[in-house]
Motif scaffolding. Structure first.
Motif, PDB file in Angstrom:
ATOM      1  N   UNK A  95      29.561 -16.231  -9.867  1.00  0.00           N
ATOM      2  CA  UNK A  95      29.527 -17.699  -9.862  1.00  0.00           C
ATOM      3  C   UNK A  95      30.892 -18.361  -9.749  1.00  0.00           C
ATOM      4  N   UNK A  96      31.922 -17.815 -10.471  1.00  0.00           N
ATOM      5  CA  UNK A  96      33.242 -18.450 -10.397  1.00  0.00           C
ATOM      6  C   UNK A  96      33.860 -18.308  -9.001  1.00  0.00           C
ATOM      7  N   UNK A  97      33.531 -17.235  -8.294  1.00  0.00           N
ATOM      8  CA  UNK A  97      34.013 -17.087  -6.916  1.00  0.00           C
ATOM      9  C   UNK A  97      33.241 -18.020  -5.974  1.00  0.00           C
ATOM     10  N   UNK A  98      31.978 -18.257  -6.292  1.00  0.00           N
ATOM     11  CA  UNK A  98      31.193 -19.210  -5.500  1.00  0.00           C
ATOM     12  C   UNK A  98      31.810 -20.597  -5.536  1.00  0.00           C
ATOM     13  N   UNK A  99      32.402 -20.977  -6.667  1.00  0.00           N
ATOM     14  CA  UNK A  99      32.999 -22.309  -6.757  1.00  0.00           C
ATOM     15  C   UNK A  99      34.129 -22.491  -5.742  1.00  0.00           C
ATOM     16  N   UNK A 100      34.850 -21.406  -5.434  1.00  0.00           N
ATOM     17  CA  UNK A 100      35.908 -21.485  -4.423  1.00  0.00           C
ATOM     18  C   UNK A 100      35.321 -21.630  -3.031  1.00  0.00           C
ATOM     19  N   UNK A 101      34.197 -20.952  -2.781  1.00  0.00           N
ATOM     20  CA  UNK A 101      33.501 -21.128  -1.498  1.00  0.00           C
ATOM     21  C   UNK A 101      33.018 -22.566  -1.370  1.00  0.00           C
ATOM     22  N   UNK A 102      32.501 -23.106  -2.459  1.00  0.00           N
ATOM     23  CA  UNK A 102      31.997 -24.483  -2.463  1.00  0.00           C
ATOM     24  C   UNK A 102      33.115 -25.463  -2.137  1.00  0.00           C
ATOM     25  N   UNK A 103      34.225 -25.361  -2.853  1.00  0.00           N
ATOM     26  CA  UNK A 103      35.340 -26.271  -2.593  1.00  0.00           C
ATOM     27  C   UNK A 103      35.915 -26.066  -1.185  1.00  0.00           C
ATOM     28  N   UNK A 225      33.319 -10.770   2.038  1.00  0.00           N
ATOM     29  CA  UNK A 225      32.299 -11.818   2.220  1.00  0.00           C
ATOM     30  C   UNK A 225      32.707 -13.175   1.637  1.00  0.00           C
ATOM     31  N   UNK A 226      33.307 -13.170   0.444  1.00  0.00           N
ATOM     32  CA  UNK A 226      33.665 -14.445  -0.195  1.00  0.00           C
ATOM     33  C   UNK A 226      34.743 -15.169   0.604  1.00  0.00           C
ATOM     34  N   UNK A 227      35.799 -14.454   0.992  1.00  0.00           N
ATOM     35  CA  UNK A 227      36.878 -15.078   1.757  1.00  0.00           C
ATOM     36  C   UNK A 227      36.390 -15.509   3.130  1.00  0.00           C
ATOM     37  N   UNK A 228      35.548 -14.704   3.755  1.00  0.00           N
ATOM     38  CA  UNK A 228      35.027 -15.042   5.079  1.00  0.00           C
ATOM     39  C   UNK A 228      34.171 -16.297   5.025  1.00  0.00           C
ATOM     40  N   UNK A 229      33.253 -16.355   4.052  1.00  0.00           N
ATOM     41  CA  UNK A 229      32.405 -17.548   3.923  1.00  0.00           C
ATOM     42  C   UNK A 229      33.232 -18.777   3.557  1.00  0.00           C
ATOM     43  N   UNK A 230      34.120 -18.611   2.594  1.00  0.00           N
ATOM     44  CA  UNK A 230      34.937 -19.737   2.164  1.00  0.00           C
ATOM     45  C   UNK A 230      35.818 -20.283   3.261  1.00  0.00           C
ATOM     46  N   UNK A 231      36.236 -19.409   4.175  1.00  0.00           N
ATOM     47  CA  UNK A 231      37.120 -19.834   5.257  1.00  0.00           C
ATOM     48  C   UNK A 231      36.375 -20.468   6.407  1.00  0.00           C
ATOM     49  N   UNK A 282      41.077 -18.981  -8.682  1.00  0.00           N
ATOM     50  CA  UNK A 282      42.189 -19.666  -8.034  1.00  0.00           C
ATOM     51  C   UNK A 282      42.810 -18.818  -6.929  1.00  0.00           C
ATOM     52  N   UNK A 283      42.859 -17.492  -7.118  1.00  0.00           N
ATOM     53  CA  UNK A 283      43.438 -16.624  -6.093  1.00  0.00           C
ATOM     54  C   UNK A 283      42.627 -16.699  -4.804  1.00  0.00           C
ATOM     55  N   UNK A 284      41.300 -16.609  -4.935  1.00  0.00           N
ATOM     56  CA  UNK A 284      40.438 -16.729  -3.760  1.00  0.00           C
ATOM     57  C   UNK A 284      40.598 -18.104  -3.132  1.00  0.00           C
ATOM     58  N   UNK A 285      40.722 -19.135  -3.972  1.00  0.00           N
ATOM     59  CA  UNK A 285      40.876 -20.494  -3.449  1.00  0.00           C
ATOM     60  C   UNK A 285      42.149 -20.607  -2.629  1.00  0.00           C
ATOM     61  N   UNK A 286      43.246 -20.037  -3.112  1.00  0.00           N
ATOM     62  CA  UNK A 286      44.501 -20.069  -2.376  1.00  0.00           C
ATOM     63  C   UNK A 286      44.398 -19.342  -1.045  1.00  0.00           C
ATOM     64  N   UNK A 287      43.690 -18.222  -1.029  1.00  0.00           N
ATOM     65  CA  UNK A 287      43.509 -17.462   0.211  1.00  0.00           C
ATOM     66  C   UNK A 287      42.679 -18.255   1.222  1.00  0.00           C
ATOM     67  N   UNK A 288      41.637 -18.921   0.733  1.00  0.00           N
ATOM     68  CA  UNK A 288      40.791 -19.727   1.623  1.00  0.00           C
ATOM     69  C   UNK A 288      41.604 -20.842   2.261  1.00  0.00           C
ATOM     70  N   UNK A 289      42.405 -21.527   1.449  1.00  0.00           N
ATOM     71  CA  UNK A 289      43.222 -22.628   1.971  1.00  0.00           C
ATOM     72  C   UNK A 289      44.194 -22.121   3.032  1.00  0.00           C
ATOM     73  N   UNK A 290      44.851 -20.989   2.756  1.00  0.00           N
ATOM     74  CA  UNK A 290      45.816 -20.433   3.704  1.00  0.00           C
ATOM     75  C   UNK A 290      45.142 -20.023   5.007  1.00  0.00           C
ATOM     76  N   UNK A 291      44.049 -19.273   4.905  1.00  0.00           N
ATOM     77  CA  UNK A 291      43.385 -18.769   6.110  1.00  0.00           C
ATOM     78  C   UNK A 291      42.744 -19.903   6.905  1.00  0.00           C
ATOM     79  N   UNK A 292      42.169 -20.879   6.201  1.00  0.00           N
ATOM     80  CA  UNK A 292      41.593 -22.040   6.898  1.00  0.00           C
ATOM     81  C   UNK A 292      42.652 -22.806   7.670  1.00  0.00           C
TER      82      UNK A 292
END
Length: 308
Positions: A95-103, A225-231, A282-292
């Motif tokens: 769930x906490x990783x899902x929040x990064x995908x959501x944001x 999967x999480x980074x790919x979806x979030x990005x 937060x780490x996943x969130x930072x990766x999503x922002x960078x890759x996006x």
């Protein structure tokens, strides 16, 4: 397509320059924080206040633009929340990783959007982008806080706390002040207007230099999967939804361009701060922002080509 690329390439190059400046150590970490605060609390609010105070809202479809954007983010939020159990069951995304995908899917970088809108549509584009902020910032902030508190946090923030986050947001404050001047028929004194115009010239380059400085390529892991979806959910689906609702509400021309820009720019860096403060990944969130942000060099021109 060539016109779009011509408008985007300078923005991309300035972002790249911010990355290079940060990596050379010319400006250190704490110094960057000061520059970011200057852009966030002073320069961009000055831009938004001046634009909104002088905008002719009758010259573009203000309400229809807002409805298109709010409908897009609402539908995307509902789809993500409905899919969350399946996402956890199939890919094991907590769930906490899902929040990064959501944001990462819903939040947007207003600094990049303003820079692109200025290059593509000039003052009119900036005015319409400011209107987009009026409609998008409150629901996105509320949704992000509620999702993080439910899936990652230990306590649910009070209504008073959420309202405080909104009415202390410098973008919302400057837009609100601009609306007071605009609707009240108050003209900006010549000296004040010229002063704000100088601030405006500084805001866009400084803001997107800070975006580049915040990129951390070294943090990127092998995409899962999480980074790919979030990005990629945001750049692939949000412009499509926004275009669909814009067509439904009769939004066209430069207004449609601004709607597509607002829905296709990468996630904002403040999503990382919120994730860190509220117990998200937060780490996943930072990766999503960078890759996006890196992917945006391709996805934004593609969205503009397909939907405008």
């Amino acid at each position: 397509m060539l016109t779009t690329l011509a408008a985007l390439i300078p923005v991309i190059l300035v972002i790249a320059s911010g990355y290079l400046i940060a990596r050379t150590g010319l400006i250190t970490g704490e110094q960057w924080r000061g520059i970011e605060k200057l852009a966030y609390y002073v320069l961009f609010p000055a831009v938004l206040f001046r634009i909104i105070a002088q905008a002719d809202f009758n010259s573009f479809p203000t309400l229809n633009m807002g409805l298109s954007l709010v409908a897009s983010i609402t539908l995307m939020a509902v789809l993500l929340l409905a899919a969350r159990p399946a996402i956890e069951r199939i890919w094991g995304i907590a769930p906490e990783r899902f929040t990064s995908i959501f944001q990462g899917t819903l939040r947007w970088n207003g600094m990049i959007a303003l820079a692109i809108a200025d290059n593509v549509a000039g003052e009119a584009g900036l005015a319409m982008l400011a209107v987009a902020m009026v409609f998008m910032i409150p629901p996105l902030n509320v949704a992000s806080i509620l999702v993080l508190s439910h899936y990652a946090g230990t306590t649910t923030p009070s209504v008073a706390r959420i309202l405080k986050d909104l009415y202390t947001n410098p973008f919302m404050l400057s837009i609100g002040a601009g609306l007071v001047f605009n609707l009240g028929g108050i003209s900006l004194p010549f000296v004040v207007d010229d002063t704000l115009e100088i601030f405006s010239r500084a805001a866009l380059p400084i803001g997107i230099i800070c975006v580049g400085a915040g990129l951390d390529l070294g943090s990127l892991r092998r995409p899962g999967p999480a980074l790919t979806m979030g990005t990629f959910l945001r750049p692939l689906l949000m412009p499509l939804l926004a275009f669909g609702f814009a067509s439904l509400f009769g939004v066209s021309g430069d207004a449609l361009v601004v709607v597509v820009i607002a829905s296709s720019v990468p996630c904002a860096s403040n999503a990382y701060l919120l994730a860190r403060q509220m117990g998200g990944d937060a780490k996943l969130m930072g990766e999503i922002i960078t890759l996006q942000t890196l992917a945006a060099t391709v996805t934004i021109p593609l969205a503009m080509l397909l939907f405008t």
